[in-house]
Write a protein that holds these residues in place. Structure first.
Motif, PDB file in Angstrom:
ATOM      1  N   GLY A  49     -10.298 -25.510  21.796  1.00 32.72           N
ATOM      2  CA  GLY A  49      -8.730 -26.402  21.349  1.00 32.72           C
ATOM      3  C   GLY A  49      -7.899 -25.240  20.565  1.00 32.72           C
ATOM      4  N   PRO A  50      -6.847 -25.539  20.311  1.00 30.74           N
ATOM      5  CA  PRO A  50      -5.156 -24.778  20.120  1.00 30.74           C
ATOM      6  C   PRO A  50      -6.039 -24.347  18.543  1.00 30.74           C
ATOM      7  N   ILE A  51      -5.126 -23.356  17.748  1.00 33.69           N
ATOM      8  CA  ILE A  51      -5.466 -22.480  16.841  1.00 33.69           C
ATOM      9  C   ILE A  51      -4.414 -22.085  16.180  1.00 33.69           C
ATOM     10  N   VAL A  52      -4.291 -22.387  15.104  1.00 36.28           N
ATOM     11  CA  VAL A  52      -3.393 -22.507  13.510  1.00 36.28           C
ATOM     12  C   VAL A  52      -3.669 -21.008  13.254  1.00 36.28           C
ATOM     13  N   LEU A  53      -3.684 -19.664  13.025  1.00 35.62           N
ATOM     14  CA  LEU A  53      -3.899 -19.103  12.276  1.00 35.62           C
ATOM     15  C   LEU A  53      -2.988 -18.558  11.756  1.00 35.62           C
ATOM     16  N   VAL A  54      -3.696 -18.487  10.138  1.00 33.32           N
ATOM     17  CA  VAL A  54      -2.916 -17.955   9.107  1.00 33.32           C
ATOM     18  C   VAL A  54      -4.233 -16.439   8.640  1.00 33.32           C
ATOM     19  N   TRP A  55      -2.605 -15.870   9.305  1.00 34.80           N
ATOM     20  CA  TRP A  55      -3.388 -13.903   8.896  1.00 34.80           C
ATOM     21  C   TRP A  55      -2.365 -13.346   8.147  1.00 34.80           C
ATOM     22  N   ASP A  56      -3.209 -12.146   7.740  1.00 33.27           N
ATOM     23  CA  ASP A  56      -2.641 -11.888   6.541  1.00 33.27           C
ATOM     24  C   ASP A  56      -2.463 -10.381   7.092  1.00 33.27           C
ATOM     25  N   ASN A  57      -1.518  -9.168   6.445  1.00 27.11           N
ATOM     26  CA  ASN A  57      -0.036  -8.606   7.005  1.00 27.11           C
ATOM     27  C   ASN A  57      -0.990  -6.512   7.169  1.00 27.11           C
ATOM     28  N   LEU A  58      -2.223  -7.131   7.674  1.00 22.28           N
ATOM     29  CA  LEU A  58      -2.565  -5.649   8.083  1.00 22.28           C
ATOM     30  C   LEU A  58      -1.743  -5.302   8.755  1.00 22.28           C
ATOM     31  N   SER A  59      -1.712  -3.626   9.409  1.00 20.76           N
ATOM     32  CA  SER A  59      -0.606  -3.567  10.257  1.00 20.76           C
ATOM     33  C   SER A  59      -1.024  -3.655  11.639  1.00 20.76           C
ATOM     34  N   THR A  60      -2.921  -3.631  12.084  1.00 19.83           N
ATOM     35  CA  THR A  60      -2.763  -3.919  13.048  1.00 19.83           C
ATOM     36  C   THR A  60      -2.173  -5.267  13.168  1.00 19.83           C
ATOM     37  N   HIS A  61      -2.439  -6.431  12.409  1.00 16.84           N
ATOM     38  CA  HIS A  61      -2.204  -7.476  13.160  1.00 16.84           C
ATOM     39  C   HIS A  61      -0.384  -8.463  12.966  1.00 16.84           C
ATOM     40  N   ALA A  62      -0.167  -7.017  12.541  1.00 13.61           N
ATOM     41  CA  ALA A  62       2.107  -7.039  12.633  1.00 13.61           C
ATOM     42  C   ALA A  62       2.249  -6.392  12.907  1.00 13.61           C
ATOM     43  N   SER A  63       1.977  -5.745  14.210  1.00 15.21           N
ATOM     44  CA  SER A  63       2.307  -4.697  15.331  1.00 15.21           C
ATOM     45  C   SER A  63       2.749  -5.344  16.691  1.00 15.21           C
ATOM     46  N   TYR A  79       0.759 -17.819  11.499  1.00 12.52           N
ATOM     47  CA  TYR A  79       0.926 -18.091  10.440  1.00 12.52           C
ATOM     48  C   TYR A  79       0.687 -16.246   9.594  1.00 12.52           C
ATOM     49  N   ARG A  80       1.722 -15.869   8.781  1.00 15.38           N
ATOM     50  CA  ARG A  80       1.606 -14.696   7.833  1.00 15.38           C
ATOM     51  C   ARG A  80       1.748 -14.454   6.649  1.00 15.38           C
ATOM     52  N   LEU A  81       0.409 -14.373   6.046  1.00 13.94           N
ATOM     53  CA  LEU A  81       0.179 -14.627   4.220  1.00 13.94           C
ATOM     54  C   LEU A  81       0.998 -13.766   3.732  1.00 13.94           C
ATOM     55  N   PRO A  82       1.568 -14.007   2.020  1.00 14.76           N
ATOM     56  CA  PRO A  82       2.694 -12.795   1.977  1.00 14.76           C
ATOM     57  C   PRO A  82       1.821 -11.874   1.595  1.00 14.76           C
ATOM     58  N   PRO A  83       2.586 -10.903   1.420  1.00 14.43           N
ATOM     59  CA  PRO A  83       1.980  -9.495   1.385  1.00 14.43           C
ATOM     60  C   PRO A  83       1.579  -9.477   0.203  1.00 14.43           C
ATOM     61  N   TYR A  84       0.122  -8.511   0.042  1.00 13.80           N
ATOM     62  CA  TYR A  84      -0.197  -8.402  -1.621  1.00 13.80           C
ATOM     63  C   TYR A  84      -1.253 -10.274  -1.926  1.00 13.80           C
ATOM     64  N   ALA A  85      -1.490 -10.602  -1.286  1.00 12.41           N
ATOM     65  CA  ALA A  85      -1.887 -12.249  -1.304  1.00 12.41           C
ATOM     66  C   ALA A  85      -3.767 -12.502  -1.087  1.00 12.41           C
ATOM     67  N   HIS A  86      -4.457 -11.685  -1.650  1.00 12.45           N
ATOM     68  CA  HIS A  86      -5.792 -10.912  -1.013  1.00 12.45           C
ATOM     69  C   HIS A  86      -6.392 -12.459  -1.884  1.00 12.45           C
ATOM     70  N   GLU A  87      -5.991 -13.360  -3.039  1.00 15.37           N
ATOM     71  CA  GLU A  87      -6.368 -14.617  -3.282  1.00 15.37           C
ATOM     72  C   GLU A  87      -6.158 -15.539  -2.471  1.00 15.37           C
ATOM     73  N   LEU A  88      -5.244 -15.808  -1.478  1.00 14.61           N
ATOM     74  CA  LEU A  88      -5.376 -17.099  -0.078  1.00 14.61           C
ATOM     75  C   LEU A  88      -5.801 -16.838   1.056  1.00 14.61           C
ATOM     76  N   ASN A  89      -6.770 -15.515   1.165  1.00 16.63           N
ATOM     77  CA  ASN A  89      -7.586 -15.095   1.987  1.00 16.63           C
ATOM     78  C   ASN A  89      -8.448 -15.605   1.927  1.00 16.63           C
ATOM     79  N   PRO A  90      -9.046 -16.286   2.824  1.00 14.99           N
ATOM     80  CA  PRO A  90     -10.097 -17.470   2.524  1.00 14.99           C
ATOM     81  C   PRO A  90     -11.624 -16.010   3.159  1.00 14.99           C
ATOM     82  N   VAL A  91     -11.484 -15.409   3.636  1.00 11.60           N
ATOM     83  CA  VAL A  91     -12.173 -14.804   4.848  1.00 11.60           C
ATOM     84  C   VAL A  91     -12.178 -13.260   3.362  1.00 11.60           C
TER      85      VAL A  91
END
Length: 146
Positions: A49-63, A79-91
């Motif tokens: 099915g469709p995917i809603v992706l919440v992603w960090d700001n790694l340079s490759t992700h934002a290129s 959707y992008r996480l705010p910079p320096y928000a590793h605590e919001l990234n479950p991975v």
């Protein structure tokens, strides 16, 4: 390595991951935009099915190349996480848990280490309570998704 934690209403959380060896002669050793696109395509196939992706700001992700790959996938919303928000990234918790499980172990080759990492990640895939705890620890609201 790259991974994503997926949630879907009425289903257990899913861990989808890929490992990757650096390319010889290439300046880039990590995942490329095409590698991430393949991971997302595989997740789309597995989840069906469709995917809603919440992603960090790694340079490759934002290129720009990644933006084009995302735009070519109508089933993908990012959707992008705010910079320096590793605590919001479950991975990030997946990686932390994995690293703790590898502490004080010695492997002689990269192939042995890769096999062990894959085994540990595979074990995590079947521990839905652990994956749910990783998601819950972010304090993000998954209301419409869980």
């Amino acid at each position: 390595m790259a991974a994503l934690l997926a949630t879907r209403p009425g289903h257990r959380p899913r861990l989808i991951y890929r490992t990757h060896r650096g390319r010889r002669g290439s300046g880039r050793k990590g995942f490329t935009e095409a590698d991430y696109a393949r991971l997302l395509d595989a997740a789309h196939q597995q989840l069906g099915g469709p995917i809603v992706l919440v992603w960090d700001n790694l340079s490759t992700h934002a290129s720009k190349a990644m933006a084009e790959l995302i735009a070519a996938r109508p089933w993908l919303t990012v959707y992008r996480l705010p910079p320096y928000a590793h605590e919001l990234n479950p991975v990030e918790l997946v990686w932390s848990h994995l690293k703790r499980s590898l502490a004080n172990l010695t492997k002689h080759t990269i192939a042995e280490l890769t096999a062990l990492v894959k085994t540990r990640l595979r074990r995590m895939q079947y521990r839905s309570a652990l994956l749910a705890a990783f998601l819950a620890s972010t304090d993000l609201e998954f209301g419409p998704f869980l």
